[in-house]
Design a protein around this motif. Structure first.
Motif, PDB file in Angstrom:
ATOM      1  N   CYS A  31       0.810  -1.225   0.000  1.00 31.94           N
ATOM      2  CA  CYS A  31       0.000   0.000   0.000  1.00 31.94           C
ATOM      3  C   CYS A  31       0.844   1.277   0.000  1.00 31.94           C
ATOM      4  CB  CYS A  31      -0.922   0.016   1.218  1.00 31.94           C
ATOM      5  SG  CYS A  31      -2.052  -1.385   1.293  1.00 31.94           S
ATOM      6  N   GLN A  32       2.088   1.193   0.470  1.00 30.72           N
ATOM      7  CA  GLN A  32       2.964   2.370   0.526  1.00 30.72           C
ATOM      8  C   GLN A  32       4.320   2.064  -0.110  1.00 30.72           C
ATOM      9  OE1 GLN A  32       1.905   5.261   1.783  1.00 30.72           O
ATOM     10  NE2 GLN A  32      -0.041   4.501   2.594  1.00 30.72           N
ATOM     11  N   PRO A  33       4.334   1.597  -1.365  1.00 29.25           N
ATOM     12  CA  PRO A  33       5.609   1.171  -1.972  1.00 29.25           C
ATOM     13  C   PRO A  33       6.645   2.290  -2.090  1.00 29.25           C
ATOM     14  CG  PRO A  33       3.877   1.358  -3.624  1.00 29.25           C
ATOM     15  CD  PRO A  33       3.205   1.495  -2.305  1.00 29.25           C
ATOM     16  N   VAL A  34       6.176   3.533  -2.291  1.00 27.71           N
ATOM     17  CA  VAL A  34       7.113   4.651  -2.429  1.00 27.71           C
ATOM     18  C   VAL A  34       7.828   4.929  -1.110  1.00 27.71           C
ATOM     19  CG1 VAL A  34       7.340   7.105  -2.974  1.00 27.71           C
ATOM     20  CG2 VAL A  34       5.738   5.681  -4.284  1.00 27.71           C
ATOM     21  N   HIS A  35       7.077   4.856  -0.007  1.00 28.96           N
ATOM     22  CA  HIS A  35       7.642   5.169   1.314  1.00 28.96           C
ATOM     23  C   HIS A  35       8.167   3.924   2.047  1.00 28.96           C
ATOM     24  CE1 HIS A  35       6.013   9.192   0.890  1.00 28.96           C
ATOM     25  NE2 HIS A  35       4.816   8.690   0.648  1.00 28.96           N
ATOM     26  N   TYR A  36       8.053   2.750   1.405  1.00 28.03           N
ATOM     27  CA  TYR A  36       8.433   1.495   2.069  1.00 28.03           C
ATOM     28  C   TYR A  36       9.878   1.497   2.568  1.00 28.03           C
ATOM     29  CZ  TYR A  36       9.116  -3.514   2.847  1.00 28.03           C
ATOM     30  OH  TYR A  36       9.405  -4.726   3.402  1.00 28.03           O
ATOM     31  N   PRO A  37      10.857   1.962   1.777  1.00 31.42           N
ATOM     32  CA  PRO A  37      12.245   1.955   2.272  1.00 31.42           C
ATOM     33  C   PRO A  37      12.434   2.793   3.532  1.00 31.42           C
ATOM     34  CG  PRO A  37      12.197   2.287  -0.106  1.00 31.42           C
ATOM     35  CD  PRO A  37      10.783   2.426   0.372  1.00 31.42           C
ATOM     36  N   ILE A  38      11.604   3.825   3.704  1.00 36.18           N
ATOM     37  CA  ILE A  38      11.714   4.663   4.897  1.00 36.18           C
ATOM     38  C   ILE A  38      10.942   4.041   6.062  1.00 36.18           C
ATOM     39  CG2 ILE A  38      11.228   6.942   5.886  1.00 36.18           C
ATOM     40  CD1 ILE A  38      11.429   8.070   3.041  1.00 36.18           C
ATOM     41  N   LEU A  39       9.706   3.568   5.770  1.00 37.26           N
ATOM     42  CA  LEU A  39       8.862   2.988   6.819  1.00 37.26           C
ATOM     43  C   LEU A  39       9.472   1.722   7.396  1.00 37.26           C
ATOM     44  CD1 LEU A  39       5.316   3.383   5.172  1.00 37.26           C
ATOM     45  CD2 LEU A  39       6.240   4.705   7.095  1.00 37.26           C
ATOM     46  N   MET A  40      10.084   0.909   6.514  1.00 38.50           N
ATOM     47  CA  MET A  40      10.601  -0.398   6.936  1.00 38.50           C
ATOM     48  C   MET A  40      12.063  -0.545   6.527  1.00 38.50           C
ATOM     49  SD  MET A  40       8.037  -1.767   8.502  1.00 38.50           S
ATOM     50  CE  MET A  40       8.373  -3.522   8.625  1.00 38.50           C
ATOM     51  N   SER A  41      12.895   0.328   7.044  1.00 45.95           N
ATOM     52  CA  SER A  41      14.341   0.192   6.804  1.00 45.95           C
ATOM     53  C   SER A  41      14.874  -0.977   7.627  1.00 45.95           C
ATOM     54  CB  SER A  41      15.058   1.492   7.194  1.00 45.95           C
ATOM     55  OG  SER A  41      14.954   1.703   8.597  1.00 45.95           O
ATOM     56  N   TRP A  42      16.105  -1.384   7.327  1.00 47.17           N
ATOM     57  CA  TRP A  42      16.699  -2.503   8.069  1.00 47.17           C
ATOM     58  C   TRP A  42      16.831  -2.166   9.549  1.00 47.17           C
ATOM     59  CZ3 TRP A  42      17.049  -7.343   6.639  1.00 47.17           C
ATOM     60  CH2 TRP A  42      17.052  -7.658   5.290  1.00 47.17           C
ATOM     61  N   GLY A  43      17.166  -0.912   9.830  1.00 51.71           N
ATOM     62  CA  GLY A  43      17.282  -0.502  11.227  1.00 51.71           C
ATOM     63  C   GLY A  43      15.954  -0.576  11.962  1.00 51.71           C
ATOM     64  N   VAL A  44      14.886  -0.092  11.301  1.00 50.46           N
ATOM     65  CA  VAL A  44      13.551  -0.133  11.898  1.00 50.46           C
ATOM     66  C   VAL A  44      13.110  -1.574  12.118  1.00 50.46           C
ATOM     67  CG1 VAL A  44      11.099   0.356  11.472  1.00 50.46           C
ATOM     68  CG2 VAL A  44      12.825   2.101  10.976  1.00 50.46           C
ATOM     69  N   CYS A  45      13.360  -2.424  11.134  1.00 48.78           N
ATOM     70  CA  CYS A  45      12.941  -3.828  11.244  1.00 48.78           C
ATOM     71  C   CYS A  45      13.701  -4.556  12.349  1.00 48.78           C
ATOM     72  CB  CYS A  45      13.139  -4.546   9.910  1.00 48.78           C
ATOM     73  SG  CYS A  45      11.979  -3.992   8.651  1.00 48.78           S
ATOM     74  N   GLY A  46      14.984  -4.250  12.489  1.00 50.74           N
ATOM     75  CA  GLY A  46      15.752  -4.842  13.585  1.00 50.74           C
ATOM     76  C   GLY A  46      15.192  -4.427  14.936  1.00 50.74           C
ATOM     77  N   GLN A  47      14.814  -3.160  15.050  1.00 48.92           N
ATOM     78  CA  GLN A  47      14.233  -2.666  16.296  1.00 48.92           C
ATOM     79  C   GLN A  47      12.872  -3.313  16.563  1.00 48.92           C
ATOM     80  OE1 GLN A  47      14.147   1.603  15.961  1.00 48.92           O
ATOM     81  NE2 GLN A  47      16.380   1.800  15.940  1.00 48.92           N
ATOM     82  N   LEU A  48      12.065  -3.482  15.515  1.00 49.02           N
ATOM     83  CA  LEU A  48      10.755  -4.114  15.675  1.00 49.02           C
ATOM     84  C   LEU A  48      10.897  -5.567  16.122  1.00 49.02           C
ATOM     85  CD1 LEU A  48       8.821  -2.733  12.552  1.00 49.02           C
ATOM     86  CD2 LEU A  48       8.331  -2.240  14.956  1.00 49.02           C
ATOM     87  N   ALA A  49      11.827  -6.304  15.498  1.00 47.13           N
ATOM     88  CA  ALA A  49      12.046  -7.700  15.877  1.00 47.13           C
ATOM     89  C   ALA A  49      12.527  -7.802  17.329  1.00 47.13           C
ATOM     90  CB  ALA A  49      13.063  -8.347  14.939  1.00 47.13           C
ATOM     91  N   ALA A  50      13.468  -6.927  17.704  1.00 46.09           N
ATOM     92  CA  ALA A  50      13.976  -6.933  19.079  1.00 46.09           C
ATOM     93  C   ALA A  50      12.865  -6.578  20.068  1.00 46.09           C
ATOM     94  CB  ALA A  50      15.140  -5.947  19.216  1.00 46.09           C
TER      95      ALA A  50
END
Length: 306
Positions: free
Chosen positions: A124-143
């Motif tokens: 739904c947000q492909p343009v903003h996806y790299p910002i919304l779900m960066s590797w850093g953000v995903c690591g923080q979410l998993a932790a």
């Protein structure tokens, strides 16, 4: 915790009433246990070694498979031992430790919610996806999922083992789950059960609502895709996640979202077995059957090692 010294061990009756069927169950559960371990390890290895799967969706899948492996290690080996053993006891401290490490199950629930949001952001947000779900953000979410899972599990374990246990030590289950142990307490458990129930609602219902809302937006976005091939490709990326969500949350809700622990039944144990065995089995099975990228990656890895 001092009041709990009346009982030093718990007797897990589990499947003791099934007599000779226990050997057949042992063989079946052992086979499924080995399939769960090998299947999830295969998915993790393929994600690790195939560069085409180094994406955020597969990162979360790898974390989920890892959590599922540890969850089965916490529950299934003791169940297998009990199926062959006459003495089905578990010490007080071992029971509390096992209950705490059931935090992997809580982690799985939270991870499925995050994975739903990842699919929403990607579609739904492909343009903003790299910002919304960066590797850093995903690591923080998993932790955050892992830490939150074990904090919630720690609170639940404390609530159960702060009760006095001075009566029967026979639990009609095959591992030290909250519902099976708290009914053995020789004190009023209403307040403790209420807090545990509220925790179950937060862990199960809130992420499930989040997933449903995310998929509502996903379906609306997919329906706007003009080509049938594009729609099919978008749906295929969500299908495996949806199947795991339905089975996982369905079984977990039956096990944990009950206001009273004063009863047990064969159906209760059957659903718990399904949650303990079938759900971890779904990840490698569904990924292999539904996900062409994983299928291709497995063939490539097998080809390199063959």
């Amino acid at each position: 915790m001092a009041n709990s010294s009346f009982i030093t061990e718990f007797l897990l009756l589990g499947f003791s009433s099934l007599g000779e069927l226990q050997l057949a169950l042992f063989m079946a559960f052992l086979s499924l246990y080995l399939i769960i371990l090998s299947g999830n390890i295969t998915i993790i290895s393929v994600i690790r070694f195939d560069r085409s799967l180094h994406t955020l969706m597969y990162f979360f899948l790898g974390v989920l498979c890892t959590s599922e492996i540890f969850y089965t290690i916490v529950t299934l080996p003791k169940m297998l031992i009990n199926l062959l053993s006459v003495l089905r006891t578990l010490s007080f401290m071992s029971c509390a430790t096992q209950m705490f490490f059931l935090g992997f199950a809580v982690t799985n629930c939270l991870l499925l919610g995050v994975m739903g949001y990842d699919r929403y952001a990607a579609i739904c947000q492909p343009v903003h996806y790299p910002i919304l779900m960066s590797w850093g953000v995903c690591g923080q979410l998993a932790a955050t999922c892992i830490v939150s899972g074990f904090l919630i599990s720690l609170v639940g374990t404390f609530l159960v083992f702060s009760l006095p246990f001075c009566g029967s030590n026979k639990g009609n289950h095959y591992f030290c789950g909250i519902s099976s142990v708290i009914r053995l307490a020789c004190a009023e458990t209403y307040i403790h059960e209420l807090f545990i129930f509220i925790g179950g609602v937060l862990v199960l219902v809130v992420p499930l609502i989040f997933i449903c809302v995310s998929y509502g937006f996903i379906v609306r976005t997919i329906m706007k895709i003009p080509s049938a091939e594009g729609k099919q490709k978008a749906f295929s990326t969500c299908a495996s996640h949806l199947i795991v969500v339905i089975v996982h949350y369905g079984c977990a809700s039956f096990v944990y979202l009950r206001p009273s622990a004063k009863y047990t039944s064969g159906k209760d144990r059957l659903v718990t077995v399904t949650y303990t065995i079938i759900t971890p089995l779904l990840n490698p099975t569904v990924c292999s059957l539904w996900n062409k990228d994983v299928q291709l990656a497995i063939r490539k890895v097998i080809g390199k090692t063959g």
